[in-house]
Design a protein around this motif. Structure first.
Motif, mmCIF file in Angstrom:
data_model
loop_
_atom_site.group_PDB
_atom_site.id
_atom_site.type_symbol
_atom_site.label_atom_id
_atom_site.label_comp_id
_atom_site.label_asym_id
_atom_site.label_seq_id
_atom_site.Cartn_x
_atom_site.Cartn_y
_atom_site.Cartn_z
ATOM 1 N N ASP A 46 -6.676 -50.460 45.757
ATOM 2 C CA ASP A 46 -7.380 -49.246 46.153
ATOM 3 C C ASP A 46 -6.512 -48.077 45.673
ATOM 4 O O ASP A 46 -5.419 -47.835 46.202
ATOM 5 C CB ASP A 46 -7.531 -49.263 47.681
ATOM 6 N N ALA A 47 -7.027 -47.370 44.633
ATOM 7 C CA ALA A 47 -6.202 -46.348 43.975
ATOM 8 C C ALA A 47 -5.746 -45.271 44.964
ATOM 9 O O ALA A 47 -4.591 -44.825 44.927
ATOM 10 C CB ALA A 47 -6.975 -45.726 42.821
ATOM 11 N N GLU A 48 -6.656 -44.880 45.866
ATOM 12 C CA GLU A 48 -6.281 -43.818 46.808
ATOM 13 C C GLU A 48 -5.198 -44.297 47.779
ATOM 14 O O GLU A 48 -4.225 -43.584 48.051
ATOM 15 C CB GLU A 48 -7.513 -43.343 47.575
ATOM 16 N N LEU A 49 -5.370 -45.530 48.253
ATOM 17 C CA LEU A 49 -4.342 -46.078 49.144
ATOM 18 C C LEU A 49 -3.012 -46.195 48.400
ATOM 19 O O LEU A 49 -1.950 -45.860 48.942
ATOM 20 C CB LEU A 49 -4.772 -47.449 49.688
ATOM 21 N N ASN A 50 -3.062 -46.661 47.162
ATOM 22 C CA ASN A 50 -1.818 -46.821 46.407
ATOM 23 C C ASN A 50 -1.104 -45.489 46.185
ATOM 24 O O ASN A 50 0.124 -45.447 46.107
ATOM 25 C CB ASN A 50 -2.090 -47.500 45.060
ATOM 26 N N ARG A 51 -1.916 -44.411 46.066
ATOM 27 C CA ARG A 51 -1.286 -43.091 45.948
ATOM 28 C C ARG A 51 -0.594 -42.704 47.254
ATOM 29 O O ARG A 51 0.495 -42.150 47.259
ATOM 30 C CB ARG A 51 -2.344 -42.027 45.601
ATOM 31 N N ARG A 52 -1.261 -43.047 48.346
ATOM 32 C CA ARG A 52 -0.686 -42.681 49.651
ATOM 33 C C ARG A 52 0.523 -43.557 49.976
ATOM 34 O O ARG A 52 1.508 -43.087 50.520
ATOM 35 C CB ARG A 52 -1.733 -42.839 50.761
ATOM 36 N N ASN A 53 0.363 -44.849 49.711
ATOM 37 C CA ASN A 53 1.450 -45.799 49.991
ATOM 38 C C ASN A 53 1.564 -46.746 48.800
ATOM 39 O O ASN A 53 0.729 -47.640 48.632
ATOM 40 C CB ASN A 53 1.146 -46.585 51.273
ATOM 41 N N PRO A 54 2.578 -46.566 47.978
ATOM 42 C CA PRO A 54 2.710 -47.413 46.779
ATOM 43 C C PRO A 54 2.756 -48.903 47.100
ATOM 44 O O PRO A 54 2.458 -49.728 46.239
ATOM 45 C CB PRO A 54 4.033 -46.942 46.163
ATOM 46 N N ALA A 55 3.101 -49.255 48.342
ATOM 47 C CA ALA A 55 3.085 -50.675 48.721
ATOM 48 C C ALA A 55 1.653 -51.185 48.877
ATOM 49 O O ALA A 55 1.434 -52.393 49.014
ATOM 50 C CB ALA A 55 3.864 -50.879 50.021
ATOM 51 N N GLY A 56 0.672 -50.266 48.869
ATOM 52 C CA GLY A 56 -0.730 -50.682 48.958
ATOM 53 C C GLY A 56 -1.078 -51.288 50.306
ATOM 54 O O GLY A 56 -1.942 -52.167 50.389
ATOM 55 N N LYS A 57 -0.410 -50.844 51.360
ATOM 56 C CA LYS A 57 -0.648 -51.433 52.679
ATOM 57 C C LYS A 57 -1.126 -50.389 53.666
ATOM 58 O O LYS A 57 -0.791 -49.203 53.552
ATOM 59 C CB LYS A 57 0.650 -52.067 53.214
ATOM 60 N N ILE A 58 -1.893 -50.869 54.652
ATOM 61 C CA ILE A 58 -2.308 -50.020 55.768
ATOM 62 C C ILE A 58 -1.571 -50.480 57.026
ATOM 63 O O ILE A 58 -1.209 -51.664 57.120
ATOM 64 C CB ILE A 58 -3.840 -50.069 55.987
ATOM 65 N N PRO A 59 -1.337 -49.523 57.932
ATOM 66 C CA PRO A 59 -1.785 -48.135 57.970
ATOM 67 C C PRO A 59 -0.916 -47.205 57.115
ATOM 68 O O PRO A 59 0.252 -47.468 56.884
ATOM 69 C CB PRO A 59 -1.638 -47.766 59.446
ATOM 70 N N ALA A 60 -1.586 -46.101 56.666
ATOM 71 C CA ALA A 60 -0.869 -44.953 56.114
ATOM 72 C C ALA A 60 -1.498 -43.738 56.791
ATOM 73 O O ALA A 60 -2.715 -43.708 56.998
ATOM 74 C CB ALA A 60 -1.039 -44.893 54.608
ATOM 75 N N LEU A 61 -0.688 -42.777 57.125
ATOM 76 C CA LEU A 61 -1.185 -41.600 57.852
ATOM 77 C C LEU A 61 -0.903 -40.357 57.024
ATOM 78 O O LEU A 61 0.260 -40.016 56.773
ATOM 79 C CB LEU A 61 -0.496 -41.468 59.219
ATOM 80 N N ARG A 62 -2.007 -39.693 56.612
ATOM 81 C CA ARG A 62 -1.861 -38.438 55.870
ATOM 82 C C ARG A 62 -1.832 -37.289 56.867
ATOM 83 O O ARG A 62 -2.741 -37.133 57.678
ATOM 84 C CB ARG A 62 -3.028 -38.275 54.899
ATOM 85 N N LEU A 63 -0.771 -36.500 56.792
ATOM 86 C CA LEU A 63 -0.608 -35.384 57.729
ATOM 87 C C LEU A 63 -1.331 -34.145 57.207
ATOM 88 O O LEU A 63 -1.742 -34.093 56.043
ATOM 89 C CB LEU A 63 0.885 -35.066 57.918
ATOM 90 N N ALA A 64 -1.433 -33.123 58.064
ATOM 91 C CA ALA A 64 -2.144 -31.889 57.687
ATOM 92 C C ALA A 64 -1.517 -31.235 56.458
ATOM 93 O O ALA A 64 -2.212 -30.626 55.641
ATOM 94 C CB ALA A 64 -2.138 -30.923 58.870
ATOM 95 N N ASP A 65 -0.210 -31.378 56.298
ATOM 96 C CA ASP A 65 0.456 -30.725 55.157
ATOM 97 C C ASP A 65 0.415 -31.577 53.890
ATOM 98 O O ASP A 65 1.023 -31.219 52.877
ATOM 99 C CB ASP A 65 1.911 -30.376 55.516
ATOM 100 N N GLY A 66 -0.285 -32.715 53.935
ATOM 101 C CA GLY A 66 -0.418 -33.563 52.752
ATOM 102 C C GLY A 66 0.622 -34.664 52.677
ATOM 103 O O GLY A 66 0.456 -35.627 51.918
ATOM 104 N N ASN A 67 1.682 -34.561 53.446
ATOM 105 C CA ASN A 67 2.669 -35.656 53.449
ATOM 106 C C ASN A 67 2.044 -36.915 54.052
ATOM 107 O O ASN A 67 1.164 -36.830 54.913
ATOM 108 C CB ASN A 67 3.906 -35.258 54.258
ATOM 109 N N VAL A 68 2.521 -38.063 53.585
ATOM 110 C CA VAL A 68 1.979 -39.332 54.071
ATOM 111 C C VAL A 68 3.099 -40.134 54.731
ATOM 112 O O VAL A 68 4.206 -40.243 54.178
ATOM 113 C CB VAL A 68 1.374 -40.151 52.909
ATOM 114 N N LEU A 69 2.771 -40.704 55.899
ATOM 115 C CA LEU A 69 3.731 -41.568 56.610
ATOM 116 C C LEU A 69 3.281 -43.018 56.531
ATOM 117 O O LEU A 69 2.102 -43.327 56.660
ATOM 118 C CB LEU A 69 3.821 -41.176 58.086
ATOM 119 N N HIS A 70 4.196 -43.909 56.322
ATOM 120 C CA HIS A 70 4.009 -45.355 56.437
ATOM 121 C C HIS A 70 5.382 -45.933 56.672
ATOM 122 O O HIS A 70 6.380 -45.266 56.392
ATOM 123 C CB HIS A 70 3.332 -45.943 55.186
ATOM 124 N N ASP A 71 5.545 -47.120 57.243
ATOM 125 C CA ASP A 71 4.517 -48.024 57.669
ATOM 126 C C ASP A 71 4.188 -47.763 59.147
ATOM 127 O O ASP A 71 4.486 -46.685 59.649
ATOM 128 C CB ASP A 71 4.918 -49.487 57.412
#
Ligand code: 99T
Length: 209
Positions: A46-71
């Protein structure tokens, strides 16, 4: 009510996502997060997930400022610092390390159970490795044994990061290993789970049958 400011890559069958959802329920933060349905397995991309988390795993949390947290552990830690109630992850001292260690052991159950799921569901039958699966199952049994024999009182005293993680692990065994009969081998854990399963946060996040 303000509009959601965060986006969670979500699947109703993921126990790692469920931990996050339970914490959101327990801390009254559900309305801060939009759920984005996401399919994640090692054989799908899933290209969008891979952008958010290069490990390609869920959960990933996109914050209001665009930063993404995982795992999931990082997300839980972050969200637990975003509410005004009692923290579900102790902030310091021996309690912090003990509760996080119990949570980590529950995650080890999940890691092994998800690997077994992939091995038995995704891998072609002629390539499956029985001994490897047994090794993963042995990790699960040792962890359950430790919760049953050494940690049941600790789990029962507070529905926090440790208890949420163990509860989600047991829920995942029910989902993916319905034949495993863990309740017979671990009766105290079974009683504890029967009770915590009634919590609104657990009821609302039950995986689909
Ligand atoms: O392994 C992959 O490529 C995709 N797998 C995942 O995204 C799983 C979904 S559980 N998530 C994790 O393994 C996250 C583990 C990480 N350490 C964390 O977040 O804590 C889906 C299981 C199912 O549907 O049966």
């Amino acid at each position: 009510m303000s509009s959601p400011s965060m986006t969670l890559s979500h699947s109703p069958t993921s126990p790692f996502v469920r931990k996050v959802m339970v914490l959101l329920h327990e801390t009254g933060q559900l309305d801060r997060v939009t759920l984005q349905p996401t399919q994640a397995t090692p054989t799908t991309s899933d290209a969008e997930l891979n952008r958010r988390n290069p490990a390609g795993k869920i959960p990933a949390l996109r914050l209001a400022d665009g930063n993404v947290l995982h795992d999931s552990r990082v997300i839980l830690d972050y969200l637990d610092q975003q509410h005004v109630g009692d923290p579900l992850i102790p902030l310091q001292g021996p309690a912090r390390w003990r509760r996080l260690t119990l949570a980590s052991l529950a995650d080890a159950i999940l890691d092994a159970a998800v690997l077994i799921r992939y091995e038995s569901f995704l891998r072609p039958p002629d390539k499956r490795w029985e001994q490897w699966q047994q090794g993963q199952q042995a990790k699960i049994e040792r962890a359950l044994q430790q919760f049953e024999n050494e940690a049941i009182a600790e789990l029962a005293c507070h529905f926090d990061i440790a208890a949420i993680s163990v509860a989600c692990a047991l829920g995942y065994l029910d989902l993916r290993q319905p034949e495993s009969n863990w309740r017979q081998r671990y009766p105290q854990l079974a009683d504890w789970y029967a009770e915590v399963s009634q919590r609104p946060s657990m009821q609302a996040t039950q995986p689909p049958a």
